[in-house]
Design an enzyme around this catalytic site. Sequence first.
Site, PDB file in Angstrom:
ATOM      1  N   THR A 110      -4.753  -6.640  11.199  1.00  0.00           N
ATOM      2  CA  THR A 110      -5.531  -7.010  10.020  1.00  0.00           C
ATOM      3  C   THR A 110      -4.773  -8.295   9.110  1.00  0.00           C
ATOM      4  O   THR A 110      -5.471  -8.736   8.354  1.00  0.00           O
ATOM      5  CB  THR A 110      -6.363  -6.308   9.351  1.00  0.00           C
ATOM      6  OG1 THR A 110      -5.567  -5.277   8.776  1.00  0.00           O
ATOM      7  CG2 THR A 110      -7.286  -5.426  10.400  1.00  0.00           C
ATOM      8  N   TRP A 154      -4.163  -6.096  -2.126  1.00  0.00           N
ATOM      9  CA  TRP A 154      -4.729  -5.063  -1.376  1.00  0.00           C
ATOM     10  C   TRP A 154      -4.147  -5.424   0.190  1.00  0.00           C
ATOM     11  O   TRP A 154      -3.532  -6.395   0.684  1.00  0.00           O
ATOM     12  CB  TRP A 154      -6.247  -5.403  -1.095  1.00  0.00           C
ATOM     13  CG  TRP A 154      -6.941  -6.698  -1.100  1.00  0.00           C
ATOM     14  CD1 TRP A 154      -6.108  -7.757  -0.360  1.00  0.00           C
ATOM     15  CD2 TRP A 154      -8.217  -7.065  -1.180  1.00  0.00           C
ATOM     16  NE1 TRP A 154      -7.159  -8.714  -0.133  1.00  0.00           N
ATOM     17  CE2 TRP A 154      -8.366  -8.312  -0.516  1.00  0.00           C
ATOM     18  CE3 TRP A 154      -9.278  -6.350  -1.459  1.00  0.00           C
ATOM     19  CZ2 TRP A 154      -9.626  -9.049  -0.626  1.00  0.00           C
ATOM     20  CZ3 TRP A 154     -10.261  -7.044  -1.371  1.00  0.00           C
ATOM     21  CH2 TRP A 154     -10.705  -8.380  -1.049  1.00  0.00           C
ATOM     22  N   GLU A 155      -4.397  -4.405   1.132  1.00  0.00           N
ATOM     23  CA  GLU A 155      -3.779  -4.070   2.308  1.00  0.00           C
ATOM     24  C   GLU A 155      -2.288  -4.305   2.374  1.00  0.00           C
ATOM     25  O   GLU A 155      -1.833  -5.159   3.334  1.00  0.00           O
ATOM     26  CB  GLU A 155      -4.514  -5.269   3.330  1.00  0.00           C
ATOM     27  CG  GLU A 155      -5.852  -4.721   3.917  1.00  0.00           C
ATOM     28  CD  GLU A 155      -6.404  -5.307   4.981  1.00  0.00           C
ATOM     29  OE1 GLU A 155      -5.713  -5.309   6.142  1.00  0.00           O
ATOM     30  OE2 GLU A 155      -7.534  -5.918   5.121  1.00  0.00           O
ATOM     31  N   GLY A 156      -1.848  -3.866   1.243  1.00  0.00           N
ATOM     32  CA  GLY A 156      -0.185  -3.762   1.345  1.00  0.00           C
ATOM     33  C   GLY A 156       0.315  -4.800   0.256  1.00  0.00           C
ATOM     34  O   GLY A 156       0.018  -6.001   0.364  1.00  0.00           O
TER      35      GLY A 156
END
Length: 392
Positions: A251, A372-374
Amino acid sequence: MDFELTREQREIQRLAHEFAEKEIRPKAAYYDETEEFPWEIVKKAHKIGLTTFSYPEEYGGGGIDDPVTSLLVSEELAWGCAGIAVAVSGSHLPAAAIMAMGTTRQKKKWLPILCDPDNCKIGAMGLTEPGAGSDVSSIQTTARREGDHYVLNGTKQFITNGGIADIHVVFASLDRSKGWGGVAAFIIDDKNIPGFSMGRKERKMGVRASHTAQVIMEDVRIPVENRLGGEPGDQEYVPGYIGALKMLEHTRPGVASSAIGIARAAYEYALGYAKERIQFGKPIVEHQAVAFKLADMATRIDAARLLTWRAGWMRHKGVRFQRGEGSMAKLFAGDVAMATTIDAIQILGGYGYVKEYPVEKWARDAKIYQIWEGTAEIQRMVISRAIAKYGR
């Protein structure tokens, strides 16, 4: 190398752009101000397949499995409004978890629910916790087996669609002493199940049209068959931590493409403004200070897109990310979005700082793409470890 898009890619790119232009942009300021969930827009996007085109046909999706096509759509929707784009595509993350980890039976059961064009259902993915952000191995949410059920307890934080989703994918620890190795994923397919509730809905700096909330579980009982990936020893068993890594790896390029959409929106607006704004007897685009800033913006956006398309191409061809290529795309695109929107505000001057003009919103939206997401720092850690391991 061939950078030309296929006819199908151009068509769906055009569809996404027209949807963003006609359905999203006119209402972006309203949803940014009110922080309401844009159900009307999400349902329209769902009806025409913009939410499900990348899911397999056998589950009711569009069957377009080329990751680059998904990147094109993500960029266009975020060009319209990043917050509304997140609302439209928020189910992709839990769907990615189901695709990465789910058994055949689980995919057949839950993916069609997300794909029904006449009944818009949304998903949520619960990984982050109040005390477990970048360090997901410190997950405190627990799962214990009691007969034919698992009992879940814990709180998830910053969950997109949290509490309002029809399907929640939740990561929990079966054995905290094993860290990542003790983590498994579970599906809660009834938001009204006893013990399950939505906690605080967050008020955010940007992407305000997306719903972000806590998810609280107090002795939530779900059937054993809702353990995503099955039980150890099953033929199709996938460990929870492996599924989570696959999900995030797949993603991150999509997150990058959304950041590019924001950057492109800000750049295009600043360029148009610079051509019309007259100072010292000529358009400010003819002043070197502004012209060079626009040149840097355009260059960075193209570089970010090429990194992102490379990651998408690698996924499509089954080429392993050995140097953190997915993280490179996400890291660079997030930084580009932030830098570009700030430069756009500078080009507009005082007008860029007021809400009458959209660039201040784009800057607020851009910031989350470094988080977000890392976070950007985590992406750098992933990349540095990869290049240290492979020596190039």
